[in-house]
Design an enzyme around this catalytic site. Structure first.
Site, PDB file in Angstrom:
ATOM      1  N   SER A  72       0.857  -1.177   0.000  1.00  0.00           N
ATOM      2  CA  SER A  72       0.000   0.000   0.000  1.00  0.00           C
ATOM      3  C   SER A  72       0.896   1.231   0.000  1.00  0.00           C
ATOM      4  O   SER A  72       1.841   1.310   0.794  1.00  0.00           O
ATOM      5  CB  SER A  72      -0.914  -0.012   1.227  1.00  0.00           C
ATOM      6  OG  SER A  72      -1.872   1.016   1.100  1.00  0.00           O
ATOM      7  N   GLU A  73       0.609   2.181  -0.885  1.00  0.00           N
ATOM      8  CA  GLU A  73       1.500   3.331  -1.109  1.00  0.00           C
ATOM      9  C   GLU A  73       1.797   4.124   0.165  1.00  0.00           C
ATOM     10  O   GLU A  73       2.827   4.767   0.282  1.00  0.00           O
ATOM     11  CB  GLU A  73       0.891   4.267  -2.154  1.00  0.00           C
ATOM     12  CG  GLU A  73      -0.405   4.935  -1.657  1.00  0.00           C
ATOM     13  CD  GLU A  73      -1.077   5.821  -2.704  1.00  0.00           C
ATOM     14  OE1 GLU A  73      -0.811   5.637  -3.890  1.00  0.00           O
ATOM     15  OE2 GLU A  73      -1.863   6.695  -2.290  1.00  0.00           O
TER      16      GLU A  73
END
Lengths: 218, 209
Positions: B46-47
């Protein structure tokens, strides 16, 4: 006896470092790592012409509504934003400068690392590449994105000590580390402020050298 | 019967090889982790700073400091790690992530992607989409084949602002799975009861069999 380094300060004194027209970075991604206490005091200042560097605009709504904000440098301004906020941004003539999220974080990191900018391929062929200088390295073309220095950064940590060493949790790290690095003055809020030595040197997320003021939150 | 959003996600999940590291965007892609077949080890990125992201278990209380890119409470698996944004995007841009799965407003014949703004309205902003789409080794799109009003979304050229150029490898829609080689597209699978003519009519560029 040497000079004792003690970066602890009151909430209001720390926020008084911010003046009209300054560039202020606010950490956080969604609610995680957002410096709620620091921002709640900044919101009450009657400042104008601020440039905010923040991934998102929704949490800056009170400052936008009260006319403090001239410009927002961000990647995802309207995530979770109401139509009212969109309208306020338009009516107040707030300039939105969009950067891809990785470019935003890396330009902050560059600013804090003594670098003039970043060479990235992200944005080539899109509007994010428009007006950028192109630099060729090893036969590949890159956009030149200048470093993003800020005057003050407001960031959030779980634990701090008086040297400004910080411990963060989970996804609350996000922009907080690079914003502190990029800022002339960085202010960290933490619910827990401990004695020197209590933060393990193996588990320090941001060394205190990047932090200027530590505020204990209630 | 066209595939539902969940069926699209299940189809994508079954196609992800063992051992891959995958970044997932908002929309249909967020449904993918729950459909990874038992025993297959896929690591989700997840960024906002997680490797090893997993859905929150029903008996687990949400932690406001552990969220995904869509700001939903998530959890982390054994072997996972947390890190800051600059490290996260180093993983993305640096080619360390095998696959990105994103939503789309439009995809062009050339594999260009538009997913952050119509000409009238910015959806949320560019966020990490441009970095993900140009940085990962492969990019798959999860989308409804046409807009709600029937307008085509797979077009000769995108008319909305671009996220990245020539990046889409596959499209998983409610009608079909399509694969691109340069400017040539072929059908990998049709959804049950959908025929090729229907897919061709719903698509703005030629499709081979």
């Amino acid at each position: 006896m040497g000079v004792v380094t003690d970066k602890r300060e009151s909430l209001h004194k720390a926020i008084s470092a911010i003046d009209h027209g300054m560039t202020v970075a606010i950490g956080g991604f969604g609610g995680a790592g957002f410096p709620t206490s620091l921002v709640s005091v900044l919101e009450k200042r009657r400042l104008h012409g601020l440039t905010m560097v923040s991934n998102n605009a929704a949490r800056l709504e009170p400052m936008i509504e009260s006319g403090m904000v001239a410009r927002i440098i961000c990647s995802f301004p309207f995530g979770g934003a109401s139509d009212t906020l969109r309208k306020s941004i338009q009516n107040a003539g707030v300039e939105i400068r969009l950067l891809p999220q990785g470019t935003l974080s890396e330009c902050l990191r560059a600013a804090g690392s003594g670098l003039g900018g970043v060479l990235t391929r992200v944005g080539i062929g899109t509007e994010f590449g428009e007006g950028r200088e192109i630099v060729e390295v090893h036969g590949k073309k890159y956009l030149l994105e200048p470093a993003l220095n800020v005057e003050v950064a407001l960031i959030h940590a779980s634990v701090a000590d008086r040297w400004g060493n910080l411990v963060m949790r989970g996804t609350a790290r996000n922009f907080n580390c690079v914003m502190a690095m990029a800022a002339a003055i960085s202010v960290a809020e933490a619910a827990e402020v401990v004695e020197i030595g209590e933060i393990s040197p193996e588990r320090c997320d941001l060394p205190g050298i990047f932090v200027d003021k530590v505020v204990k939150t209630a | 019967m066209a595939w539902s959003r969940d069926e699209i996600a299940r189809r994508i999940a079954s196609d992800i090889p063992d051992g891959w590291t995958v970044n997932i965007g908002v929309g249909i892609p967020t449904l993918v982790p729950r459909y990874i077949p038992q025993g297959r080890e896929v690591v989700f990125h997840s960024e906002n700073g997680i490797l090893g992201m997993v859905p929150l278990r029903e008996d687990e209380s949400p932690d406001p400091e552990v969220i995904d890119a869509g700001k939903n409470a998530v959890s982390i698996r054994f072997g996972g790690s947390f890190f800051d944004s600059s490290v996260s995007f180093a993983m993305i841009r640096g080619g360390h992530i095998d696959l990105g799965i994103v939503g789309a407003l439009q995809v062009s014949q050339n594999g260009d992607l538009s997913n952050w703004s119509t000409n009238e309205r910015m959806i949320g902003g560019i966020g990490g989409a441009a970095d993900v789409c140009s940085g990962v080794k492969q990019l798959w799109v999860a989308m409804m084949h046409t807009a709600e009003n029937g307008t085509r979304k797979l077009l000769t050229d995108c008319t909305f602002p671009l996220t990245a150029v020539s990046v889409v490898c596959r499209v998983y829609s409610d009608l079909a799975v399509l694969e691109r080689d340069e400017r040539k597209w072929k059908v990998v699978t049709l959804s049950p009861g959908t025929d090729l003519l229907e897919v061709r009519n719903a698509t703005g560029f030629p499709i081979d069999i």
